[in-house]
Write a protein that holds these residues in place. Structure first.
Motif, short mmCIF file in Angstrom:
data_model
loop_
_atom_site.label_atom_id
_atom_site.label_comp_id
_atom_site.label_asym_id
_atom_site.label_seq_id
_atom_site.Cartn_x
_atom_site.Cartn_y
_atom_site.Cartn_z
N ASP A 73 0.86 -1.28 -0.12
CA ASP A 73 0.09 0.00 -0.07
C ASP A 73 0.97 1.33 -0.01
O ASP A 73 0.80 2.04 0.99
N LEU A 74 1.77 1.39 -0.93
CA LEU A 74 2.81 2.48 -1.11
C LEU A 74 2.06 3.89 -1.72
O LEU A 74 2.14 5.07 -1.15
N VAL A 75 1.00 3.60 -2.51
CA VAL A 75 0.49 4.82 -2.98
C VAL A 75 -0.96 5.28 -2.37
O VAL A 75 -1.29 6.49 -2.21
N SER A 76 -1.56 4.31 -2.07
CA SER A 76 -3.20 4.54 -1.30
C SER A 76 -3.11 3.49 -0.19
O SER A 76 -2.35 3.09 0.16
N GLU A 77 -4.26 3.77 0.62
CA GLU A 77 -4.51 3.03 1.66
C GLU A 77 -4.81 1.46 1.16
O GLU A 77 -4.63 0.73 2.03
N VAL A 78 -5.28 1.35 0.04
CA VAL A 78 -5.84 -0.04 -0.32
C VAL A 78 -4.86 -0.32 -1.44
O VAL A 78 -4.78 0.29 -2.37
N PRO A 79 -3.93 -1.76 -1.40
CA PRO A 79 -3.30 -2.12 -2.52
C PRO A 79 -3.99 -2.38 -3.74
O PRO A 79 -5.18 -2.64 -3.79
N LEU A 80 -3.35 -2.43 -4.93
CA LEU A 80 -3.99 -2.91 -6.04
C LEU A 80 -4.32 -4.41 -6.07
O LEU A 80 -5.14 -4.96 -6.73
N ILE A 81 -3.24 -4.97 -5.49
CA ILE A 81 -3.61 -6.69 -5.28
C ILE A 81 -3.85 -6.94 -3.93
O ILE A 81 -2.90 -6.67 -2.86
N VAL A 82 -4.96 -7.32 -3.41
CA VAL A 82 -5.35 -7.48 -2.12
C VAL A 82 -5.03 -8.89 -1.86
O VAL A 82 -5.64 -10.01 -2.52
N THR A 83 -4.34 -9.07 -0.75
CA THR A 83 -4.14 -10.50 -0.48
C THR A 83 -4.52 -10.95 1.16
O THR A 83 -3.98 -11.98 1.50
N GLY A 84 -4.92 -10.18 1.60
CA GLY A 84 -5.67 -10.43 2.80
C GLY A 84 -6.57 -9.31 3.41
O GLY A 84 -6.94 -8.36 2.94
N SER A 85 -7.45 -9.86 4.36
CA SER A 85 -8.51 -8.78 5.14
C SER A 85 -8.64 -9.40 6.58
O SER A 85 -8.20 -10.31 6.79
N SER A 86 -8.95 -8.20 7.04
CA SER A 86 -9.34 -8.35 8.49
C SER A 86 -10.85 -9.11 8.72
O SER A 86 -11.07 -9.21 9.89
N ALA A 87 -11.31 -9.41 7.71
CA ALA A 87 -12.96 -10.10 7.95
C ALA A 87 -12.64 -11.38 8.43
O ALA A 87 -11.71 -12.10 7.97
N PRO A 88 -13.68 -11.82 9.03
CA PRO A 88 -13.49 -13.44 9.40
C PRO A 88 -13.46 -14.19 8.36
O PRO A 88 -12.79 -15.37 8.13
N GLU A 89 -14.56 -13.93 7.26
CA GLU A 89 -14.36 -14.69 6.21
C GLU A 89 -13.76 -13.95 4.90
O GLU A 89 -14.25 -12.67 4.74
N GLN A 90 -12.83 -14.42 4.33
CA GLN A 90 -12.22 -13.80 3.18
C GLN A 90 -12.95 -13.46 1.88
O GLN A 90 -13.62 -14.47 1.71
N PRO A 91 -13.12 -12.16 1.27
CA PRO A 91 -14.04 -11.95 0.40
C PRO A 91 -13.12 -12.61 -1.11
O PRO A 91 -12.03 -12.92 -0.96
N PRO A 92 -14.05 -13.03 -2.22
CA PRO A 92 -13.36 -13.41 -3.27
C PRO A 92 -12.38 -12.55 -3.95
O PRO A 92 -11.31 -13.25 -4.36
N VAL A 93 -12.23 -11.36 -3.56
CA VAL A 93 -11.00 -10.53 -4.07
C VAL A 93 -9.73 -10.97 -3.44
O VAL A 93 -8.86 -10.83 -4.06
N VAL A 94 -9.86 -11.52 -2.61
CA VAL A 94 -8.72 -11.91 -1.76
C VAL A 94 -8.10 -13.08 -2.36
O VAL A 94 -6.84 -13.42 -2.50
N THR A 95 -8.98 -14.05 -2.66
CA THR A 95 -8.56 -15.37 -3.38
C THR A 95 -7.82 -15.02 -4.60
O THR A 95 -7.05 -15.52 -5.22
N ALA A 96 -8.75 -13.95 -5.52
CA ALA A 96 -8.17 -13.76 -6.61
C ALA A 96 -6.85 -13.26 -6.50
O ALA A 96 -5.96 -13.39 -7.46
N GLY A 97 -6.68 -12.32 -5.67
CA GLY A 97 -5.33 -11.49 -5.35
C GLY A 97 -4.20 -12.60 -5.03
O GLY A 97 -2.91 -12.41 -5.65
N LEU A 98 -4.65 -13.66 -4.44
CA LEU A 98 -3.48 -14.80 -4.00
C LEU A 98 -3.32 -15.77 -5.16
O LEU A 98 -2.26 -16.14 -5.39
N VAL A 99 -4.34 -15.88 -6.10
CA VAL A 99 -4.16 -16.81 -7.17
C VAL A 99 -3.14 -15.77 -8.50
O VAL A 99 -2.37 -16.47 -8.84
N TRP A 100 -3.46 -14.71 -8.41
CA TRP A 100 -2.85 -13.79 -9.32
C TRP A 100 -1.43 -13.78 -8.75
O TRP A 100 -0.34 -14.09 -9.49
#
Length: 129
Positions: A73-100
């Motif tokens: 998260d160099l430029v903004s508060e949210v990185p372009l590739i999300v690889t984790g979340s503080s939510a108890p259940e990870q949203p699909p975008v986290v899975t997409a980030g890890l797969v990528w």
């Protein structure tokens, strides 16, 4: 060519990886899978075009380094590739980030192996003729 290919794969793949297709309540990281295939194909293209498996590897490494920067998260508060979340259940975008992110490393290895095999066959066919 390898540097340009790596940066291009990282930019286009990152813009594609966040596309999630929902099947009921389940999110499928279709965009991430397509981004991985694109990245591997581009690394293979560079290697075969330049007739060097090493340049195929360099393309993949450059892509992976740029993806590493995109996951911070160099430029903004949210990185372009999300690889984790503080939510108890990870949203699909986290899975997409890890797969990528991790699939790109696998795609690089696959591209280098295919490139080396194809170039080896070409060299063997050239010496036999």
């Amino acid at each position: 060519m390898a540097v340009i290919g790596g940066i291009l794969a990282a930019l286009l793949g990152t813009s594609l990886h966040g596309h999630v297709v929902y099947a009921g309540d389940d999110g499928l990281p279709v965009g991430a899978l397509l981004a991985v295939v694109f990245s591997g194909a581009l690394a293979l293209l560079v290697g075969l075009w330049q007739r060097s498996a090493l340049l195929s590897a360099v393309t993949g490494v450059i892509t992976y380094l740029v993806l590493g920067l995109f996951s911070l998260d160099l430029v903004s508060e949210v990185p372009l590739i999300v690889t984790g979340s503080s939510a108890p259940e990870q949203p699909p975008v986290v899975t997409a980030g890890l797969v990528w992110l991790f699939g790109q490393a696998v795609a690089t290895v696959a591209a280098v192996l295919v490139c080396a095999r194809v170039l080896g066959r070409d060299r063997a066919a050239g010496t036999a003729a």
